[in-house]
Structures are given as structure tokens and as C-alpha cells.
Design a protein around this motif. Structure first.
Motif, PDB file in Angstrom:
ATOM      1  N   GLY A   1       4.889   2.173 -10.134  1.00  0.00           N
ATOM      2  CA  GLY A   1       4.476   1.185 -11.116  1.00  0.00           C
ATOM      3  C   GLY A   1       4.717  -0.207 -10.551  1.00  0.00           C
ATOM      4  O   GLY A   1       5.740  -0.440  -9.900  1.00  0.00           O
ATOM      5  N   PHE A   2       3.778  -1.127 -10.766  1.00  0.00           N
ATOM      6  CA  PHE A   2       3.895  -2.484 -10.232  1.00  0.00           C
ATOM      7  C   PHE A   2       4.093  -3.470 -11.384  1.00  0.00           C
ATOM      8  O   PHE A   2       3.226  -3.617 -12.240  1.00  0.00           O
ATOM      9  N   LEU A   3       5.247  -4.115 -11.396  1.00  0.00           N
ATOM     10  CA  LEU A   3       5.582  -5.090 -12.438  1.00  0.00           C
ATOM     11  C   LEU A   3       5.647  -6.483 -11.820  1.00  0.00           C
ATOM     12  O   LEU A   3       6.413  -6.725 -10.886  1.00  0.00           O
ATOM     13  N   SER A   4       4.838  -7.398 -12.338  1.00  0.00           N
ATOM     14  CA  SER A   4       4.867  -8.797 -11.901  1.00  0.00           C
ATOM     15  C   SER A   4       5.433  -9.642 -13.038  1.00  0.00           C
ATOM     16  O   SER A   4       4.920  -9.598 -14.160  1.00  0.00           O
ATOM     17  N   ILE A   5       6.489 -10.394 -12.745  1.00  0.00           N
ATOM     18  CA  ILE A   5       7.103 -11.271 -13.748  1.00  0.00           C
ATOM     19  C   ILE A   5       6.822 -12.717 -13.342  1.00  0.00           C
ATOM     20  O   ILE A   5       7.285 -13.183 -12.311  1.00  0.00           O
ATOM     21  N   ILE A   6       6.043 -13.404 -14.151  1.00  0.00           N
ATOM     22  CA  ILE A   6       5.566 -14.754 -13.838  1.00  0.00           C
ATOM     23  C   ILE A   6       6.521 -15.791 -14.421  1.00  0.00           C
ATOM     24  O   ILE A   6       6.838 -15.761 -15.613  1.00  0.00           O
ATOM     25  N   SER A   7       6.971 -16.719 -13.578  1.00  0.00           N
ATOM     26  CA  SER A   7       7.869 -17.784 -14.034  1.00  0.00           C
ATOM     27  C   SER A   7       7.481 -19.158 -13.510  1.00  0.00           C
ATOM     28  O   SER A   7       7.993 -20.170 -13.993  1.00  0.00           O
ATOM     29  N   SER A   8       6.626 -19.225 -12.521  1.00  0.00           N
ATOM     30  CA  SER A   8       6.362 -20.476 -11.810  1.00  0.00           C
ATOM     31  C   SER A   8       5.743 -21.543 -12.703  1.00  0.00           C
ATOM     32  O   SER A   8       4.975 -21.250 -13.620  1.00  0.00           O
TER      33      SER A   8
ATOM     34  N   MET B   1       0.821  -1.204   0.000  1.00  0.00           N
ATOM     35  CA  MET B   1       0.000   0.000   0.000  1.00  0.00           C
ATOM     36  C   MET B   1       0.860   1.261   0.000  1.00  0.00           C
ATOM     37  O   MET B   1       0.473   2.289  -0.579  1.00  0.00           O
ATOM     38  N   TYR B   2       2.027   1.208   0.650  1.00  0.00           N
ATOM     39  CA  TYR B   2       2.922   2.365   0.631  1.00  0.00           C
ATOM     40  C   TYR B   2       3.312   2.711  -0.797  1.00  0.00           C
ATOM     41  O   TYR B   2       3.232   3.884  -1.212  1.00  0.00           O
ATOM     42  N   TYR B   3       3.704   1.707  -1.558  1.00  0.00           N
ATOM     43  CA  TYR B   3       4.127   1.979  -2.935  1.00  0.00           C
ATOM     44  C   TYR B   3       2.943   2.378  -3.816  1.00  0.00           C
ATOM     45  O   TYR B   3       3.093   3.163  -4.755  1.00  0.00           O
ATOM     46  N   SER B   4       1.774   1.863  -3.507  1.00  0.00           N
ATOM     47  CA  SER B   4       0.584   2.300  -4.229  1.00  0.00           C
ATOM     48  C   SER B   4       0.298   3.773  -3.933  1.00  0.00           C
ATOM     49  O   SER B   4      -0.005   4.556  -4.846  1.00  0.00           O
ATOM     50  N   ASP B   5       0.384   4.155  -2.656  1.00  0.00           N
ATOM     51  CA  ASP B   5       0.188   5.557  -2.286  1.00  0.00           C
ATOM     52  C   ASP B   5       1.169   6.469  -3.025  1.00  0.00           C
ATOM     53  O   ASP B   5       0.838   7.614  -3.367  1.00  0.00           O
TER      54      ASP B   5
ATOM     55  N   PHE C   1      -5.752  -3.204  -2.237  1.00  0.00           N
ATOM     56  CA  PHE C   1      -4.722  -3.056  -3.262  1.00  0.00           C
ATOM     57  C   PHE C   1      -5.245  -3.538  -4.620  1.00  0.00           C
ATOM     58  O   PHE C   1      -5.038  -2.878  -5.648  1.00  0.00           O
ATOM     59  N   SER C   2      -5.925  -4.672  -4.629  1.00  0.00           N
ATOM     60  CA  SER C   2      -6.483  -5.195  -5.878  1.00  0.00           C
ATOM     61  C   SER C   2      -7.513  -4.243  -6.466  1.00  0.00           C
ATOM     62  O   SER C   2      -7.570  -4.052  -7.692  1.00  0.00           O
TER      63      SER C   2
END
Length: 410
Positions: free
Chosen positions: A97-104, A89-93, A131-132
């Protein structure tokens, strides 16, 4: 001809410049597994070169994730610490930018108890609900991308050695994001224009419903009044453009959660929570799932649908032509980010507020009255094929072809 290192660097540039759109002073929050370290390092370097004042990296490890899920109790797995939520939430405030890198691997947790998986998914959904909601209303920029792991690559290319499978999957990912062309940024600008031309047509039509027909599918999905189609680039609350998914071939909107009737069958496997669900069929009445079957992963599907009241209803309807770059490769990724861009799909769970005129400024109650679904989950599954026809239905009941034999009819 570019080598793979050059293409990987272009991929990192795309994620920074097009995916997140880093501007002077903008913070970047990266979530990735250890497998993606080569890409994470490049993205971090380029983001700082573009003027980011902080790149926060949150790394996980699949082996440790599996051990945690295996050995921790169901009660412990449901614990989400306040500081974990506070950090996000701090970074959202800060409008990071939110980057998700999927590898699983899609089968990462296939041997873990379904009850444990549900406990984790529900706990995460509840803890990060605010957040969502911010993400789904484009409060901050966000982007989801992919990078291969050995286990994932083995599933896609079982006939190859580990190293060759990883390289083959990386080359395929780089192709899907257009990092293999001479000017990827220009290619994305043109792609953005193409998708937005479809968006403009559909927004102008303002169909009241879409009717789907295909083998195993006979479904009518109502659309809310003043719904908005979206595709490719979006705009955050600062007015900056970003690309939520890379790759992306879809245009999408929110359905009316109360006006979905009929039945629908999947056409590609669904990877969810480290498990595969396949050969399943859902029947809807009055917007709600009233019956479901699955040849594989029935308990996982049951857990999805029972997550909360909203998980029984639809939150997204997305159109993707069968004749599209990812589909034409004929390769199953076992990963929703990629497979959903090879096929029309719909999603159980939450709807995006920006799918309605003025939706970003509406309260949860206002969105609910407008027909947009609310849930702590959002699960896309693929229903497209070369045999799918979709018709737009207007307020007088007249039908206009939207898709014929899997492809755009206009």
C-alpha cells in the motif's frame, strides 16, 4: 469531547484501516515530509499492529527541497536515478500500500525558475510513468492524505502565531476526514454508501456529455462510451478495498479526450509545483487547449500545458457539491487534495484506466482508441461554485439536470 491527540490517533487508524486497508503481511510504503513525523509514527505503529510485515518510510524536508531546487542546475534537477525508480517498483510488485502524506507549503518553490520546475516535473513524470500507470489502474492500494507544516499553516491562518496556526490547520484536517466523530470508521462506511449512490445513478444514465454553465464558463465535455463513474472506495488488483483520497467528497470519471469544447474559468486558486496559479481561463476545441490566460502564475500554467501532448487535454471530470463539509467551512486550503473536495473540478493530463469498463485490462493503445487521455502529468483545478449548473446530455440530445446552483439535482 476528544482532545487533539485522540483525534490524531483515530486519523492514523483511518489511514491504515480505511485508506490503505492493511491486511496480514501487506507492506506499507509511506512518503512524507519531516513535518508529518507525528502522524507517520502513529501510522507505522498501527500498521504493524494490523499485521504489516514492513513499513518503509521515505522522508523529505522542505528546506532541503528548496535548497536543492535553488542551487542545483536545471540539468541536475532532471536526473532521476534508476535506484529511485527501482525501489518504488519493487514495492508495487509486492502489492504494497502506498500512503502519501502532504505537508508542503503551496508556495514552497515560488522563487525557483519556472524552467527548473518544469525540468523536475517532466523528469519525474517520465521516470515514474509506469508506476503512475499502475496507480491509476488500481494495481496496488494507495491513499493521499494531509498533515500541517508551519509554512502551509501560515498561509491558511496568517493572523495566528505559528503554533496556533498549525493546531488550527490540524483540527481542520481532522474534521475533513471525520476523525472528530465517535466512530470514524462507521462514518466512512456511511459516506462511502452515499457517494456510491451517486455513482450508480450516473453509471446507469450513461450520458454522452456534460454541459457546464456558470459565469466565465460555457463548456461541453464529452464522455466515452462505457465510461464508469467512481467515488470514495476503490478495489486493488488483489480485490481489497481502499480509499485513494482522504478527505474525499467527489465522484469522477474520465472525459473523451477529443470531445471537449468551450471555455472554463477557475473558481479557486491552484497550487502547483510550489506556486499559486489564479484567475485563469482555458479555451478548448476538439478536446485540446487552444488558448489560455492567467492573472497569476501564467508561466507555471504554460509549463503545465506544454509538459507533453496529453497535458493539453482533459483526463478527469469530478463532481463535488457546493454544500459539502469542506466547502461549508469557507476556508481556502491552497492545497488541491482539500480544495478539490470543496468544488467541482477537472484535470489536465492523464486519465484513470478504471474509468472505463474493462479499462484496467486494456493496453495503452486500446485506452487511447476509447478516448482516454495519456500524459506524464495530472493536474486538477477547481471550477465549482454556487452558480454552476451542469446538465447530462443523452445520445438524443436531451438534457437532464445533474447540478443546479452548485448542488446535486437528484
Amino acid at each position: 469531547m476528544m482532545n487533539i491527540e485522540d483525534k490524531l490517533y483515530k486519523y492514523a487508524e483511518l489511514l491504515v484501516d480505511v485508506g490503505i486497508n492493511i491486511t496480514d503481511g501487506k507492506r506499507l510504503y509511506i512518503r512524507a515530509t519531516a513535518d508529518a513525523i507525528p502522524l507517520v509514527r502513529l501510522v507505522t505503529k498501527i500498521a504493524y499492529e494490523r499485521g504489516s510485515k514492513e513499513v518503509k518510510v521515505s522522508l523529505s524536508d522542505d528546506t532541503i527541497a528548496r535548497l536543492n531546487a535553488t542551487y542545483r542546475t536545471e540539468e541536475e534537477l532532471a536526473v532521476i536515478h534508476d535506484f529511485q525508480v527501482a525501489e518504488r517498483m519493487y514495492y508495487s510488485d509486492e502489492k504494497a500500500g502506498f500512503l502519501s502524506i502532504i505537508s508542503s507549503s503551496p508556495e514552497l518553490l515560488k522563487d525557483v525558475s519556472p524552467k527548473k520546475l518544469q525540468a523536475m516535473q517532466v523528469a519525474n513524470g517520465q521516470a515514474f510513468k509506469e508506476f503512475s500507470s499502475r496507480t491509476q489502474s488500481d494495481f496496488h492500494s494507495w491513499c493521499v492524505a494531509g498533515y500541517p507544516s508551519v509554512e502551509w499553516a501560515r498561509l491558511v491562518y496568517p493572523e495566528l502565531s505559528d503554533d496556533n496556526a498549525v493546531n488550527a490547520l490540524l483540527e481542520l484536517i481532522l474534521y475533513t476526514v471525520r476523525a472528530d466523530v465517535s466512530n470514524p470508521v462507521e462514518a466512512w462506511i456511511e459516506h462511502d454508501k452515499t457517494l456510491h449512490s451517486k455513482v450508480d445513478y450516473l453509471n446507469d444514465k450513461q450520458f454522452t456529455a456534460l454541459r457546464y454553465e456558470a459565469p466565465g464558463t460555457d463548456l461541453t465535455i464529452g464522455l466515452p462510451e462505457n465510461h464508469l463513474w467512481a467515488g470514495a472506495s476503490s478495489t486493488d488488483s488483489n480485490g481489497d478495498s481502499f480509499m485513494a483520497n482522504m478527505p474525499t467528497e467527489e465522484v469522477f470519471t474520465a472525459p473523451d479526450k477529443n470531445r471537449v469544447n468551450g471555455y472554463v474559468s477557475n473558481t479557486l486558486p491552484l497550487s502547483h509545483g510550489g506556486n499559486i496559479i489564479d484567475d485563469f481561463k482555458l479555451t478548448f476545441k476538439g478536446g485540446e487547449v487552444v488558448e489560455y490566460t492567467a492573472e497569476k502564475g501564467y508561466e507555471i500554467l504554460k509549463n503545465i500545458i506544454s509538459t507533453d501532448a496529453g497535458a493539453k487535454r482533459l483526463g478527469e471530470v469530478a463532481l463535488v457539491p457546493f454544500d459539502s463539509p469542506i466547502s461549508n467551512k469557507g476556508i481556502l486550503f491552497y492545497n488541491t487534495l482539500f480544495d478539490e473536495n470543496a468544488s467541482c473540478h477537472i484535470a489536465l493530463g492523464s486519465a484513470y484506466a478504471f474509468s472505463l469498463q474493462g479499462g484496467k485490462e486494456m493496453s495503452r493503445e486500446e485506452l487511447d482508441r476509447a478516448g482516454l487521455n495519456d500524459s506524464i502529468t495530472h493536474v486538477d483545478f477547481m471550477i465549482g461554485s454556487e452558480k454552476l449548473n451542469i446538465y447530462g446530455v443523452d445520445k438524443d440530445g436531451n438534457e437532464t439536470p445533474v447540478f443546479i446552483e452548485g448542488n446535486w439535482a437528484f
